[in-house]
Design a protein around this motif. Structure first.
Motif, short mmCIF file in Angstrom:
data_model
loop_
_atom_site.label_atom_id
_atom_site.label_comp_id
_atom_site.label_asym_id
_atom_site.label_seq_id
_atom_site.Cartn_x
_atom_site.Cartn_y
_atom_site.Cartn_z
N PRO A 112 0.84 -1.20 0.00
CA PRO A 112 0.00 0.00 0.00
C PRO A 112 0.89 1.26 0.00
CG PRO A 112 -0.06 -1.07 2.14
CD PRO A 112 0.71 -1.97 1.23
N THR A 113 0.38 2.31 -0.62
CA THR A 113 1.16 3.55 -0.69
C THR A 113 1.22 4.20 0.69
OG1 THR A 113 -0.78 4.86 -1.25
CG2 THR A 113 0.50 3.96 -3.09
N ARG A 114 2.20 5.04 0.86
CA ARG A 114 2.39 5.71 2.15
C ARG A 114 1.17 6.58 2.49
NH1 ARG A 114 7.65 9.45 3.46
NH2 ARG A 114 7.25 9.77 5.67
N GLY A 115 0.65 7.26 1.47
CA GLY A 115 -0.51 8.11 1.68
C GLY A 115 -1.74 7.32 2.11
N SER A 116 -1.95 6.14 1.50
CA SER A 116 -3.13 5.35 1.86
C SER A 116 -3.01 4.81 3.28
CB SER A 116 -3.33 4.21 0.87
OG SER A 116 -2.30 3.26 0.97
N VAL A 117 -1.79 4.46 3.71
CA VAL A 117 -1.59 3.99 5.08
C VAL A 117 -1.89 5.13 6.06
CG1 VAL A 117 0.14 3.18 6.73
CG2 VAL A 117 0.07 2.21 4.45
N GLU A 118 -1.37 6.33 5.75
CA GLU A 118 -1.60 7.48 6.64
C GLU A 118 -3.08 7.83 6.72
OE1 GLU A 118 0.97 10.52 5.10
OE2 GLU A 118 2.78 9.54 5.90
N ARG A 119 -3.79 7.79 5.58
CA ARG A 119 -5.23 8.08 5.59
C ARG A 119 -6.00 7.06 6.42
NH1 ARG A 119 -4.07 9.34 0.19
NH2 ARG A 119 -4.70 7.26 -0.50
N ARG A 120 -5.61 5.80 6.32
CA ARG A 120 -6.30 4.75 7.08
C ARG A 120 -6.09 4.96 8.58
NH1 ARG A 120 -4.73 -0.05 9.30
NH2 ARG A 120 -2.66 0.12 8.41
N ILE A 121 -4.87 5.27 8.98
CA ILE A 121 -4.58 5.49 10.40
C ILE A 121 -5.29 6.73 10.92
CG2 ILE A 121 -2.72 6.06 12.02
CD1 ILE A 121 -0.94 4.14 10.35
N LYS A 122 -5.34 7.79 10.12
CA LYS A 122 -6.04 9.01 10.52
C LYS A 122 -7.53 8.73 10.70
CE LYS A 122 -7.06 13.70 9.15
NZ LYS A 122 -7.36 14.54 8.03
N ALA A 123 -8.13 7.97 9.78
CA ALA A 123 -9.55 7.63 9.88
C ALA A 123 -9.82 6.81 11.13
CB ALA A 123 -9.99 6.86 8.64
N LYS A 124 -8.88 5.93 11.49
CA LYS A 124 -9.06 5.13 12.69
C LYS A 124 -9.02 6.01 13.95
CE LYS A 124 -7.11 1.10 13.07
NZ LYS A 124 -6.64 -0.26 12.92
N LYS A 125 -8.14 7.01 13.94
CA LYS A 125 -8.04 7.91 15.10
C LYS A 125 -9.30 8.74 15.24
CE LYS A 125 -3.05 8.22 15.39
NZ LYS A 125 -1.86 9.02 15.11
N VAL A 126 -9.83 9.22 14.12
CA VAL A 126 -11.06 10.02 14.15
C VAL A 126 -12.20 9.16 14.69
CG1 VAL A 126 -12.79 11.13 12.66
CG2 VAL A 126 -10.37 11.60 12.32
N ARG A 127 -12.29 7.93 14.20
CA ARG A 127 -13.35 7.02 14.66
C ARG A 127 -13.20 6.73 16.16
NH1 ARG A 127 -18.30 6.22 13.70
NH2 ARG A 127 -19.00 4.12 14.13
N SER A 128 -11.98 6.58 16.61
CA SER A 128 -11.71 6.32 18.03
C SER A 128 -12.16 7.50 18.88
CB SER A 128 -10.22 6.06 18.21
OG SER A 128 -9.89 5.97 19.57
N ASP A 129 -11.86 8.73 18.41
CA ASP A 129 -12.27 9.93 19.15
C ASP A 129 -13.79 10.01 19.25
OD1 ASP A 129 -9.65 10.61 19.49
OD2 ASP A 129 -9.59 12.02 17.78
N VAL A 130 -14.50 9.67 18.17
CA VAL A 130 -15.97 9.69 18.18
C VAL A 130 -16.48 8.72 19.23
CG1 VAL A 130 -18.01 9.05 16.83
CG2 VAL A 130 -16.23 10.46 15.81
N LYS A 131 -15.88 7.54 19.30
CA LYS A 131 -16.35 6.55 20.26
C LYS A 131 -16.04 6.94 21.71
CE LYS A 131 -16.52 2.50 17.32
NZ LYS A 131 -16.19 1.07 17.22
N LYS A 132 -14.92 7.65 21.92
CA LYS A 132 -14.59 8.10 23.28
C LYS A 132 -15.61 9.10 23.81
CE LYS A 132 -9.62 7.50 23.06
NZ LYS A 132 -8.32 8.16 22.80
N LEU A 133 -16.22 9.89 22.91
CA LEU A 133 -17.23 10.88 23.31
C LEU A 133 -18.54 10.25 23.71
CD1 LEU A 133 -16.55 13.61 20.58
CD2 LEU A 133 -15.94 13.69 23.00
N ARG A 134 -18.70 8.93 23.49
CA ARG A 134 -19.97 8.28 23.82
C ARG A 134 -20.07 7.87 25.30
NH1 ARG A 134 -20.27 4.03 18.83
NH2 ARG A 134 -20.56 5.54 17.17
N GLY A 135 -19.12 8.27 26.10
CA GLY A 135 -19.11 7.86 27.51
C GLY A 135 -20.24 8.48 28.32
N ARG A 136 -20.27 8.15 29.60
CA ARG A 136 -21.29 8.65 30.49
C ARG A 136 -21.11 10.15 30.77
NH1 ARG A 136 -23.37 5.30 35.55
NH2 ARG A 136 -23.06 3.75 33.96
#
Length: 138
Positions: A112-136
């Motif tokens: 995979p290209t370097r850019g595609s790896v970076e985009r995938r990791i960035k998307a995972k971090k964004v998704r992780s942040d969204v899930k962290k906001l779902r707390g009590r």
């Protein structure tokens, strides 16, 4: 009369044997009287006309039609005519062997290209942040 598969492959008569039996298909009273079903046996393992690579691919394609002694057994009882059933089963055998002569495409592994790896990791971090906001809520 030999069976022609490709320009290089031609199957001799001694490699094929046919037997006839009563069919279970369409035909009414005719089915009870005439042996119109065809069973074709092709001695694939002993065939000097097939290259070893084609034999191995043919074994895989034939599946349970391949016997322990290296023969392919195919049956046809689709029509009321014995002659037509013989033609159909020979056409199917030719199609099966032609399919076995085609080499599978060689798959070239790619990184995979370097850019595609970076985009995938960035998307995972964004998704992780969204899930962290779902707390009590406090």
């Amino acid at each position: 009369m030999p069976l022609t598969i490709t320009d290089q492959i031609e199957i001799a008569d001694w490699e094929l044997s046919e037997s006839f039996m009563r069919a279970s298909g369409p035909g009414g009273q005719n089915v009870n009287k005439v042996s119109s079903a065809v069973e074709l046996r092709f001695e694939a393992e002993r065939s000097p006309h097939l290259p070893p690579a084609v034999k191995t691919r043919l074994r895989k394609l034939a599946g349970r039609r391949w016997t322990k002694d290296g023969a392919i057994i195919m049956q046809c009882d689709e029509t009321r005519s014995q002659v037509r059933n013989r033609e159909l089963i020979r056409e199917r055998l030719v199609a099966l062997i032609k399919q076995a002569t085609e080499r599978p495409k060689y798959r070239v592994k790619t990184k995979p290209t370097r850019g595609s790896v970076e985009r995938r990791i960035k998307a995972k971090k964004v998704r992780s942040d969204v899930k962290k906001l779902r707390g009590r809520v406090d």
